[in-house]
Scaffold this active site. Structure first.
Site: not given
Length: 81
Positions: A12-15, A18
């Protein structure tokens, strides 16, 4: 200009993802936002982006305004999709 994409990363939209998105968005002199469900965040804000916790396979919309909006959306879509 706007574009809808599906988050392709298995995590997913992880660190890390991002951070790449924010770094890319910050290269452009555009107002650029990400819409997910009922939330809207500035794509130049890592905290805002991570607060969404978008999982894999979710649909998001990127909206940009400015002289390089199309190019910014294309670059960010390639990272997220």
């Amino acid at each position: 200009m706007e574009k809808e994409i599906i988050i392709g990363s298995t995590a997913g939209l992880h660190a890390t993802l991002a951070a790449k998105v924010v770094q890319t968005a910050s290269k452009y002199a555009v107002d650029i936002k990400l819409y997910y469900k009922d939330k809207v965040v500035d794509l130049k804000s890592i905290l805002g982006l991570m607060s969404l916790a978008v999982p894999k396979g979710e649909n998001v919309k990127i909206v940009a305004a400015g002289p390089h909006a199309e190019e910014a959306i294309k670059d960010i879509s390639s990272i997220l999709g």
